[in-house]
Design a protein around this motif. Structure first.
Motif, short mmCIF file in Angstrom:
data_model
loop_
_atom_site.label_atom_id
_atom_site.label_comp_id
_atom_site.label_asym_id
_atom_site.label_seq_id
_atom_site.Cartn_x
_atom_site.Cartn_y
_atom_site.Cartn_z
N ASP A 1 0.86 -1.18 0.00
CA ASP A 1 0.00 0.00 0.00
C ASP A 1 0.89 1.23 0.00
O ASP A 1 2.12 1.14 -0.07
CB ASP A 1 -0.95 -0.01 1.20
N THR A 2 0.28 2.40 0.08
CA THR A 2 1.06 3.64 -0.02
C THR A 2 1.99 3.85 1.16
O THR A 2 2.95 4.62 1.06
CB THR A 2 0.13 4.85 -0.15
N ASP A 3 1.74 3.18 2.27
CA ASP A 3 2.59 3.34 3.44
C ASP A 3 3.74 2.34 3.48
O ASP A 3 4.58 2.40 4.37
CB ASP A 3 1.76 3.19 4.72
N SER A 4 3.78 1.43 2.52
CA SER A 4 4.86 0.45 2.49
C SER A 4 6.19 1.13 2.17
O SER A 4 6.26 1.98 1.27
CB SER A 4 4.56 -0.63 1.45
N VAL A 5 7.23 0.75 2.88
CA VAL A 5 8.57 1.29 2.65
C VAL A 5 9.44 0.16 2.11
O VAL A 5 9.48 -0.93 2.68
CB VAL A 5 9.18 1.86 3.95
N GLN B 1 5.38 5.13 -2.73
CA GLN B 1 6.07 4.49 -1.62
C GLN B 1 7.49 5.03 -1.46
O GLN B 1 8.18 5.31 -2.43
CB GLN B 1 6.12 2.97 -1.85
N GLN B 2 7.90 5.14 -0.23
CA GLN B 2 9.27 5.56 0.08
C GLN B 2 10.22 4.39 -0.15
O GLN B 2 9.93 3.25 0.20
CB GLN B 2 9.37 6.02 1.54
N SER C 1 29.40 -4.16 6.88
CA SER C 1 28.81 -3.50 8.05
C SER C 1 27.29 -3.37 7.92
O SER C 1 26.61 -3.15 8.93
CB SER C 1 29.44 -2.12 8.26
N LEU C 2 26.75 -3.51 6.71
CA LEU C 2 25.30 -3.40 6.54
C LEU C 2 24.57 -4.48 7.33
O LEU C 2 23.53 -4.23 7.94
CB LEU C 2 24.93 -3.51 5.06
N PHE C 3 25.12 -5.69 7.35
CA PHE C 3 24.43 -6.80 7.98
C PHE C 3 24.40 -6.66 9.50
O PHE C 3 23.46 -7.12 10.16
CB PHE C 3 25.05 -8.12 7.55
N ALA C 4 25.40 -6.00 10.07
CA ALA C 4 25.40 -5.77 11.51
C ALA C 4 24.36 -4.73 11.90
O ALA C 4 23.87 -4.72 13.03
CB ALA C 4 26.79 -5.32 11.97
N GLU C 5 24.00 -3.85 10.97
CA GLU C 5 23.05 -2.77 11.25
C GLU C 5 21.66 -3.06 10.67
O GLU C 5 20.72 -2.30 10.93
CB GLU C 5 23.57 -1.46 10.64
N PHE C 6 21.53 -4.13 9.89
CA PHE C 6 20.36 -4.28 9.04
C PHE C 6 19.05 -4.27 9.80
O PHE C 6 18.10 -3.57 9.42
CB PHE C 6 20.47 -5.57 8.21
N TRP C 7 18.92 -5.02 10.86
CA TRP C 7 17.62 -5.12 11.53
C TRP C 7 17.24 -3.81 12.21
O TRP C 7 16.06 -3.48 12.29
CB TRP C 7 17.63 -6.26 12.54
N ARG C 8 18.23 -3.04 12.64
CA ARG C 8 17.92 -1.72 13.21
C ARG C 8 17.46 -0.76 12.11
O ARG C 8 16.63 0.13 12.37
CB ARG C 8 19.15 -1.17 13.94
N ILE C 9 18.01 -0.91 10.91
CA ILE C 9 17.54 -0.11 9.77
C ILE C 9 16.09 -0.45 9.46
O ILE C 9 15.26 0.44 9.22
CB ILE C 9 18.45 -0.35 8.55
N VAL C 10 15.76 -1.75 9.47
CA VAL C 10 14.38 -2.18 9.22
C VAL C 10 13.43 -1.56 10.25
O VAL C 10 12.37 -1.03 9.90
CB VAL C 10 14.28 -3.71 9.26
N GLU C 11 13.82 -1.58 11.51
CA GLU C 11 12.97 -1.03 12.57
C GLU C 11 12.82 0.48 12.42
O GLU C 11 11.70 1.02 12.49
CB GLU C 11 13.55 -1.35 13.95
N HIS C 12 13.92 1.18 12.19
CA HIS C 12 13.90 2.64 12.15
C HIS C 12 13.04 3.17 11.00
O HIS C 12 12.25 4.10 11.19
CB HIS C 12 15.33 3.17 12.00
N TYR C 13 13.18 2.57 9.83
CA TYR C 13 12.47 3.06 8.65
C TYR C 13 11.15 2.31 8.41
O TYR C 13 10.43 2.64 7.47
CB TYR C 13 13.35 2.96 7.41
N ARG C 14 10.86 1.33 9.25
CA ARG C 14 9.65 0.50 9.11
C ARG C 14 9.59 -0.13 7.71
O ARG C 14 8.59 -0.03 6.99
CB ARG C 14 8.37 1.32 9.39
N ILE C 15 10.69 -0.79 7.34
CA ILE C 15 10.80 -1.44 6.04
C ILE C 15 9.73 -2.52 5.90
O ILE C 15 9.56 -3.36 6.80
CB ILE C 15 12.20 -2.06 5.84
N SER C 16 8.99 -2.51 4.79
CA SER C 16 7.94 -3.49 4.54
C SER C 16 8.42 -4.65 3.69
O SER C 16 7.96 -5.79 3.84
CB SER C 16 6.75 -2.83 3.84
#
Length: 614
Positions: free
Chosen positions: A249-253, A278-279, A292-307
């Motif tokens: 939907d339009t809110d999906s990131v 969509q963003q 280093s992306l994989f060490a931060e990945f789940w926090r990125i998902v949470e912060h930006y609400r990745i869909s």
């Protein structure tokens, strides 16, 4: 246009027939990628369109653009290209890792002319050949701050160019590095040169659906680079087929980290999100190659609400090992494609995260995506159901596709009327020969059984075996060479090569491996092993038989994987065009360990038990 016509219900395999009951021409799709962006900027001017991370370690400091700002930037860049002489039938080459300016430049190149993105990791000779074939007179490239090695190569590709437009890193501050003066070539930073250009509208004629939008280089079996042409209609249709997914939907990131020289990055994570406003959160220049992306990945998902996200199997294998240290409940599903998905990778990722992996299927010659899966209707063994309006059939075991996403051909040259396109045997009466062995069931689900073509797919990257074979054949003691993919737990498969040598040859396998490493023009294509055989396998009519070599490579890979299993024996055979491994172990062996070891590979296998003989 009617919202119902643009957005039919599409969350189940059963929806396909109802969708296709309405002709695609009546759905009111935008005319071009530019019209698609303009529509988004009109409907959601103040909504964030893209947030580009400077690098994984600085994921909380993105450079963002609203849809209105993105359109204004595209107008500036496109108007600059027009002032530099770019017209509808002129190619603009783009060579750079992902950054905020590259996203804008790609859209602008499709507006002013034809975008021709190039993988900067290719050898300089291959890049030069691709530029020559495209006829590009303007090159947009990474500068010394963004990617020094790309910039160094670009400086030596200036012959025949009118301008080199340079990109800075995302979020760059301070004075830019001074650029050299080149005789007869305009050199400057893209953002600086475009700042005075008009941002309200494009000064030229906007593209039409049948106009060319892009040239994407793709692997082949001839040893020469091929440029597959996409029309604006191709790209918009494929992007809509993905965006029509009712799970979005339009809110999906959306999270994007694949390089923009890859069709998946363009269609799945740039164009499709424009349809619903969509963003997209874009990773830094290294994308999924940034450790280093994989060490931060789940926090990125949470912060930006990745869909949702899109990646190759190797990425999900790595993420399955990264501790989930954040709330990832926003991540509804993850898309996977480009190479076979090992069963263990799926099982490990889904059990580790609770996020379903949805397989897809596509190829550059059909724009990008041709099949998708559904989280509530799993079909084990299938790569998904054909997308709406894409027709599929199997001819002599090979999958064929027709419809609005099938490309018009490869770039074969230019004449007085513009580009000359040629299907080069891949197009027959509008049907695309995919080269993939498959079955298609009555509901349109695709079941792949192997590859008729010889491409090696390493981590989703297509490798032409001719690159490797030509390098080995240049050795004075080598008489024949055959390169194939060997199953690999990390990359899906890696290149290996088999050769024959002259009688009494003194060269060793180690010598030939070093020879290949120094001469294969693409780093990813350098073989992991060279094996000398008395003769390479051939068919009954004397043609090279690559499946025989794949069987040998598979047997070695599986044998190595089971090295710790006492008494394990491995045999391989060719069945329905693909390699099948048969593993024989004593009944007393730990079958769970064997299954776990083999499940990490995209290999068909059978297990046999025998009584251990003392």
């Amino acid at each position: 246009m009617s919202a119902d016509l643009l957005w039919p219900r599409y969350d189940s395999p059963a929806d396909l027939a109802a969708i296709e009951a309405v002709p695609l021409a009546e759905r009111g799709l935008p005319e071009s990628t530019y019209a698609l962006l303009t529509r988004a900027a009109t409907l959601w001017p103040d909504r964030t369109a893209i947030s580009v991370l400077p690098e994984a370690a600085r994921w909380q400091k993105p450079e963002s653009r609203t849809f209105a700002e993105l359109l204004a930037d595209v107008h500036r860049y496109a108007n600059l290209l027009r002032r530099l002489g770019i017209r509808r039938a002129d190619a603009v080459a783009l060579i750079a890792p992902n950054c905020a300016e590259l996203i804008t430049a790609t859209l602008a190149a499709q507006l002013a002319g034809v975008a021709a993105p190039v993988n900067g990791a290719l050898s300089r000779s291959h890049i030069a050949e691709l530029l020559h074939r495209s006829g590009a007179r303007v090159l947009i490239t990474a500068g010394p701050e963004l990617a020094p090695e790309v910039w160094y190569a670009a400086r030596h590709l200036a012959d025949g160019l009118d301008a080199i437009l340079v990109l800075r890193p995302t979020g760059a501050t301070g004075a830019a590095v001074p650029l050299p003066v080149m005789d007869g070539v305009r050199v400057g930073y893209l953002s600086e040169l475009a700042v005075a250009e008009g941002a309200v509208a494009f000064a030229g004629e906007p593209p039409q659906s049948t106009d060319l939008a892009a040239f994407f280089h793709t692997g082949g079996t001839t040893g020469a680079p091929k440029l597959a042409a996409h029309t604006h209609g191709n790209e918009v249709a494929d992007a809509w087929m993905l965006a029509a997914n009712s799970l979005f939907d339009t809110d999906s990131v959306i999270f994007g980290a694949l390089p923009l020289f890859h069709v998946n990055a363009l269609v799945v994570t740039l164009l499709a999100p424009l349809f619903k406003g969509q963003q997209v959160v874009w990773a830094g220049p290294l994308g999924y190659r940034d450790p280093s992306l994989f060490a931060e990945f789940w926090r990125i998902v949470e912060h930006y609400r990745i869909s949702s996200m899109s990646a190759v199997p190797t990425v999900y294998a790595t993420l399955a090992l990264a501790p989930v240290d954040a709330d990832i409940s926003s991540l509804r599903f993850a898309m996977v494609g480009a190479s076979p998905l090992p069963a263990a990778v799926r099982a490990n990722f889904e059990s580790h995260t609770g996020v379903p992996l949805l397989e897809g299927y596509g190829l550059t010659e059909a724009t990008c995506a041709s099949a998708r899966s559904f989280p509530d209707a799993p079909r084990p063994g299938s790569v998904g159901q054909r997308l709406p309006y894409q027709r599929m059939k199997v001819v002599h075991g090979v999958l064929m596709i027709s419809g609005p996403t099938v490309f018009p051909g490869y770039l074969a040259g230019r004449d007085v009327d513009g580009y000359v396109l040629d299907g080069m045997g891949k197009l027959v009466d509008g049907w695309l020969d995919t080269g993939d062995l498959a079955d298609v069931d009555d509901e349109g689900f695709v079941h792949l059984s192997g590859r008729a073509k010889d491409l090696i797919i390493r981590g989703g990257h297509n490798i032409d075996p001719a690159l490797i074979e030509d390098a080995l054949l240049a050795h004075p003691q080598v008489t024949a060479a055959g390169a194939v993919g060997r199953p690999d737990i990390h990359a899906g498969e890696v290149p290996v090569v088999y050769v024959t040598v002259v009688p009494g040859a003194s060269v060793t396998e180690e010598d030939l491996l070093a020879w290949a490493a120094a001469r294969v023009p693409e780093r990813a294509a350098v073989p992991k092993a060279v094996t000398v055989l008395d003769a390479l396998p051939v068919t009954a009519v004397g043609k090279p038989f690559k499946l025989g070599l794949r069987a040998h490579a598979t047997r070695r890979a599986v044998t190595d994987a089971l090295a710790a299993i006492r008494g394990a024996e491995v045999d391989t055979r060719i069945e329905d065009g693909s390699v099948v491994a048969t593993v024989t172990i004593p009944a007393a062996c730990d079958q769970t360990a064997v299954t776990a070891a083999l499940g990490a590979y995209a290999v068909r296998w059978n297990l046999r038990l025998t009584e251990e003989v003392s």
